[in-house]
Design a protein around this motif. Structure first.
Motif, PDB file in Angstrom:
ATOM      1  N   GLY A   1      48.815  33.717  33.738  1.00 24.60           N
ATOM      2  CA  GLY A   1      47.512  34.424  33.168  1.00 24.60           C
ATOM      3  C   GLY A   1      46.689  33.595  34.668  1.00 24.60           C
ATOM      4  O   GLY A   1      45.498  34.156  34.534  1.00 24.60           O
ATOM      5  N   HIS A   2      46.536  32.187  34.188  1.00 26.88           N
ATOM      6  CA  HIS A   2      46.093  31.848  35.076  1.00 26.88           C
ATOM      7  C   HIS A   2      45.618  30.439  36.142  1.00 26.88           C
ATOM      8  O   HIS A   2      44.453  31.213  36.792  1.00 26.88           O
ATOM      9  N   GLU A   3      47.258  30.700  36.666  1.00 27.77           N
ATOM     10  CA  GLU A   3      46.776  29.785  38.267  1.00 27.77           C
ATOM     11  C   GLU A   3      46.172  30.679  39.233  1.00 27.77           C
ATOM     12  O   GLU A   3      45.724  30.428  40.329  1.00 27.77           O
ATOM     13  N   ALA A   4      47.140  32.099  38.845  1.00 31.04           N
ATOM     14  CA  ALA A   4      46.714  32.965  40.054  1.00 31.04           C
ATOM     15  C   ALA A   4      45.303  33.518  40.025  1.00 31.04           C
ATOM     16  O   ALA A   4      45.233  33.522  41.264  1.00 31.04           O
ATOM     17  N   THR A   5      44.763  33.818  38.861  1.00 33.31           N
ATOM     18  CA  THR A   5      43.421  34.405  38.676  1.00 33.31           C
ATOM     19  C   THR A   5      42.378  33.117  39.599  1.00 33.31           C
ATOM     20  O   THR A   5      42.121  33.404  40.234  1.00 33.31           O
ATOM     21  N   ALA A   6      42.819  31.954  39.230  1.00 32.94           N
ATOM     22  CA  ALA A   6      41.923  30.416  39.386  1.00 32.94           C
ATOM     23  C   ALA A   6      41.558  30.574  41.057  1.00 32.94           C
ATOM     24  O   ALA A   6      41.159  30.590  42.011  1.00 32.94           O
ATOM     25  N   SER A   7      43.034  31.024  41.796  1.00 35.12           N
ATOM     26  CA  SER A   7      43.107  30.655  43.597  1.00 35.12           C
ATOM     27  C   SER A   7      42.622  32.057  43.629  1.00 35.12           C
ATOM     28  O   SER A   7      41.564  32.273  44.440  1.00 35.12           O
ATOM     29  N   GLY A   8      42.604  33.038  42.739  1.00 34.81           N
ATOM     30  CA  GLY A   8      41.345  34.326  43.461  1.00 34.81           C
ATOM     31  C   GLY A   8      40.223  33.823  43.147  1.00 34.81           C
ATOM     32  O   GLY A   8      39.768  34.206  44.595  1.00 34.81           O
ATOM     33  N   MET A   9      39.678  33.837  42.624  1.00 30.39           N
ATOM     34  CA  MET A   9      38.372  32.660  42.381  1.00 30.39           C
ATOM     35  C   MET A   9      37.954  31.620  43.902  1.00 30.39           C
ATOM     36  O   MET A   9      37.146  32.425  44.499  1.00 30.39           O
ATOM     37  N   MET A  10      39.068  30.837  43.819  1.00 30.98           N
ATOM     38  CA  MET A  10      38.944  30.197  45.104  1.00 30.98           C
ATOM     39  C   MET A  10      39.073  31.033  46.256  1.00 30.98           C
ATOM     40  O   MET A  10      38.053  30.872  47.647  1.00 30.98           O
ATOM     41  N   TRP A  11      39.954  31.267  46.706  1.00 30.79           N
ATOM     42  CA  TRP A  11      39.978  31.889  47.876  1.00 30.79           C
ATOM     43  C   TRP A  11      38.805  33.403  48.427  1.00 30.79           C
ATOM     44  O   TRP A  11      38.709  33.243  49.737  1.00 30.79           O
ATOM     45  N   SER A  12      38.568  34.079  47.123  1.00 28.78           N
ATOM     46  CA  SER A  12      37.407  34.881  47.284  1.00 28.78           C
ATOM     47  C   SER A  12      36.914  34.085  48.533  1.00 28.78           C
ATOM     48  O   SER A  12      35.418  34.200  48.961  1.00 28.78           O
ATOM     49  N   MET A  13      35.858  33.243  46.893  1.00 27.46           N
ATOM     50  CA  MET A  13      34.233  32.230  47.980  1.00 27.46           C
ATOM     51  C   MET A  13      34.795  31.490  48.995  1.00 27.46           C
ATOM     52  O   MET A  13      33.824  31.382  49.823  1.00 27.46           O
ATOM     53  N   ILE A  14      35.763  31.048  49.730  1.00 24.52           N
ATOM     54  CA  ILE A  14      35.962  30.652  50.646  1.00 24.52           C
ATOM     55  C   ILE A  14      35.802  31.729  52.132  1.00 24.52           C
ATOM     56  O   ILE A  14      35.609  31.245  52.763  1.00 24.52           O
ATOM     57  N   TYR A  15      37.233  32.356  52.017  1.00 22.58           N
ATOM     58  CA  TYR A  15      36.787  34.049  52.789  1.00 22.58           C
ATOM     59  C   TYR A  15      35.894  34.453  53.309  1.00 22.58           C
ATOM     60  O   TYR A  15      34.745  34.542  54.270  1.00 22.58           O
ATOM     61  N   LEU A  16      34.447  34.711  51.784  1.00 19.76           N
ATOM     62  CA  LEU A  16      33.492  35.183  52.191  1.00 19.76           C
ATOM     63  C   LEU A  16      32.459  34.169  52.626  1.00 19.76           C
ATOM     64  O   LEU A  16      31.210  34.294  53.794  1.00 19.76           O
ATOM     65  N   THR A  17      32.849  32.649  52.237  1.00 23.30           N
ATOM     66  CA  THR A  17      32.179  31.954  52.930  1.00 23.30           C
ATOM     67  C   THR A  17      31.646  31.289  54.647  1.00 23.30           C
ATOM     68  O   THR A  17      31.539  31.403  54.780  1.00 23.30           O
ATOM     69  N   GLN A  18      33.401  31.751  55.131  1.00 20.19           N
ATOM     70  CA  GLN A  18      33.566  31.364  56.564  1.00 20.19           C
ATOM     71  C   GLN A  18      33.017  32.739  57.086  1.00 20.19           C
ATOM     72  O   GLN A  18      33.292  33.311  58.528  1.00 20.19           O
ATOM     73  N   ASN A  19      32.745  34.540  56.234  1.00 18.13           N
ATOM     74  CA  ASN A  19      32.658  35.133  56.882  1.00 18.13           C
ATOM     75  C   ASN A  19      31.208  35.605  56.473  1.00 18.13           C
ATOM     76  O   ASN A  19      31.173  36.536  55.420  1.00 18.13           O
ATOM     77  N   PRO A  20      30.033  35.550  57.221  1.00 21.55           N
ATOM     78  CA  PRO A  20      28.866  35.571  56.763  1.00 21.55           C
ATOM     79  C   PRO A  20      27.843  36.411  56.409  1.00 21.55           C
ATOM     80  O   PRO A  20      27.961  37.545  55.605  1.00 21.55           O
ATOM     81  N   HIS A  21      28.270  37.619  57.149  1.00 19.72           N
ATOM     82  CA  HIS A  21      28.246  38.902  56.345  1.00 19.72           C
ATOM     83  C   HIS A  21      29.146  39.434  56.182  1.00 19.72           C
ATOM     84  O   HIS A  21      28.388  40.369  55.627  1.00 19.72           O
ATOM     85  N   THR A  22      30.119  39.120  55.687  1.00 15.46           N
ATOM     86  CA  THR A  22      30.824  39.984  53.969  1.00 15.46           C
ATOM     87  C   THR A  22      30.420  39.554  52.732  1.00 15.46           C
ATOM     88  O   THR A  22      29.685  40.439  51.714  1.00 15.46           O
ATOM     89  N   LEU A  23      29.563  37.853  53.380  1.00 16.48           N
ATOM     90  CA  LEU A  23      29.130  37.569  51.810  1.00 16.48           C
ATOM     91  C   LEU A  23      27.709  38.104  51.581  1.00 16.48           C
ATOM     92  O   LEU A  23      27.834  38.502  50.834  1.00 16.48           O
ATOM     93  N   GLU A  24      26.858  38.708  52.507  1.00 21.00           N
ATOM     94  CA  GLU A  24      25.380  38.663  52.379  1.00 21.00           C
ATOM     95  C   GLU A  24      25.671  40.225  52.218  1.00 21.00           C
ATOM     96  O   GLU A  24      24.958  40.883  51.070  1.00 21.00           O
TER      97      GLU A  24
END
Ligand code: HEM
Length: 462
Positions: free
Chosen positions: A271-294
């Motif tokens: 339950g926790h490793e994959a969920t943590a990875s999901g939190m991190m990757w979501s923020m990485i992808y959004l940060t690297q793609n500013p239009h999706t972040l907006e």
């Protein structure tokens, strides 16, 4: 010679083995697999096979000490994941021995059904999930506030792991001695690193460390279970652990303490490793793609406007309105594929698409290859949440598996990630220290610097 040996064994079969190669005796192609996955190019492992043997969707190989078949075509994978009679669970020796949880590996149908029903009663259903929301929210809000108060970069992955670990512990045990919880957390990290290690039980090897961490975990969790049993006897009832301790199914089966320890370890690990990875990757992808972040941020601001002033907490009703955010999560799960493959084993000789899969061979439904296949997902390397506007998922999206072993924690994981993103997008910004940091993919993808980054509160942005 290796190839010849297996071909000889199959010589009387009606259909040939799938195309592919079995590599060296004993080690097979494991070194090539490790090379591609640890150097951050996991997809080249499969694309090399495809360019050598054609777009067959099914290939023979030898991995983790076993002759195996890799399957990377959606319909075939679905068929294998939903046919429990022909394909039983088949993870590598290292994974099974390190995790050693009956609740995940149960081989008999009856045992699996019992454990699964018990776990699902804790992790599924609208009413059950609704009761966890405040705990999730409190953990997320406090942790983000603390992170933003640090004036230096942090290893963001370690921090999201702390958050998801604290959430699952809070749900299962309520508040508990922090020193013991930290020790439990460290043992999980050691276990996780050994999941796909070479099964060499010698000092210094990851496998040995994983086995020792599992042993230690059992010893740490046992007194917690015993203490709770005593508290229940005295009429005190607190958390999910108490529900487990008092559980009884319709046949009168009651889990023993050993089963409960098993379930606790299984749920926390799964339950926790994959969920943590999901939190991190979501923020990485959004940060690297500013239009999706907006776009994601705007949706959360709109949702805030519809929240009644008396409504202090998020409810499932609001989470269900986060349409774009759920597409962000789908896209993150597709691109990341935390589980590169789901492992099964053929229980009989199977003929599939004109090839034989011999009894006892491992079957690796390589979901990562399906998620990166341009026939299902045009420009597969692009982070494009909007592709989910009209994408039909059937037979092309397996982040949580399929069939009778479909992840019972999928809704909980998505809710945790949604709540984390809701508060992050509204109030914070992520500043990556090394935006082009290399990636390693074992056992699941992560930047080699554990995503070194600053969490900056919006009010502090100049
Ligand atoms: C993003 C997060 C998660 C991902 C990507 C994920 C993925 C998966 C996958 C692919 C499977 C199927 C394995 C197979 O068929 O062999 C699975 C099974 C499982 N997951 Fe998850 N999971 C996640 C979160 C969770 C959470 C939060 C929990 C519990 C709270 C959980 C508990 C389990 C359990 C107990 C199983 C075994 C089910 C069975 O064998 O019947 N998972 N997960």
């Amino acid at each position: 010679m290796h190839e010849f040996y297996y071909n000889l064994k199959q010589r009387n079969k009606e259909f040939p083995l799938p195309p592919g190669d079995l590599g060296w005796p004993f080690i097979g192609n494991t070194l090539a697999f490790l090379k591609h996955f640890s150097s951050g190019h996991p997809d080249s492992f499969i694309s090399n096979i495809v360019s050598k043997y054609g777009r067959n969707g099914i290939y023979k190989t030898h991995l983790f000490g076993n002759p195996s078949v890799i399957v990377c075509e959606g319909e075939m994978c679905k068929r294998m994941l939903t046919d429990d009679e022909t394909f039983k669970i088949g993870y590598p020796k290292s994974t099974i021995e390190v995790v050693r949880c009956k609740c995940i590996w149960s081989f008999s149908k009856e045992e699996h059904r019992r454990f699964r029903r018990l776990i699902s009663s804790l992790t599924m259903g609208h009413n059950t999930l609704e009761t966890y929301l405040t705990r999730i929210e409190d953990n997320v809000i406090n942790s983000l506030e603390e992170l933003s108060s640090m004036n230096h970069p942090v290893e963001f992955l370690k921090e999201t792991k702390n958050i998801s670990f604290n959430i699952i512990i809070d749900i299962l045990l309520g508040s508990y001695n922090q020193h013991i919880i930290n020790k439990i957390g460290n043992s999980f990290t050691e276990m996780y690193s050994a999941l796909f290690s070479m099964p060499i039980n010698l000092p210094g090897f990851a496998f040995r460390k994983g086995l020792m961490a599992r042993e230690k975990l059992g010893k740490l969790v046992k007194p917690i279970v015993e203490e709770r049993r005593l508290m229940i006897k005295n009429g005190e009832r607190k958390d999910l652990l108490d529900v487990l301790l008092q559980a009884k199914d319709e046949d009168g089966w009651k889990p023993e303490d050993e089963d409960i320890i098993d379930i606790l370890i299984g749920i926390v690990l799964a339950g926790h490793e994959a969920t943590a990875s999901g939190m991190m990757w979501s923020m990485i992808y959004l940060t690297q793609n500013p239009h999706t972040l907006e776009k994601a941020k705007k949706e959360q601001e709109e949702i805030m406007k519809t929240r009644l002033p008396t409504q202090k907490h998020l409810s499932l009703k609001y989470i269900k309105k986060m349409n774009y955010l759920s597409q962000v999560i789908n896209e993150m799960m597709r691109l990341t594929s935390m589980n590169f493959a789901i492992f099964r084993e053929a229980t009989i000789d199977v003929n599939i698409n004109g090839y034989t899969i011999p009894k006892g061979w491992k079957v690796l439904t390589w979901i990562r290859a399906i998620h990166m296949d341009p026939t299902y997902y045009p420009n597969p390397n692009e982070f494009n949440p909007s592709r989910w506007d009209d994408h039909n998922k059937v037979g092309s999206f397996f982040p949580f598996g399929a069939g009778s072993r479909y992840c019972p924690g999928s809704d909980l994981a998505k809710i945790e990630i949604s709540i984390f993103l809701h508060y992050f997008l509204l109030n914070y910004k992520l500043e990556l220290v090394n935006p082009k940091c290399p990636i390693t993919s074992l056992p699941s993808p992560k930047p080699t610097d554990n995503c070194l980054a600053k969490v900056i509160k919006n009010s502090n942005i100049a």
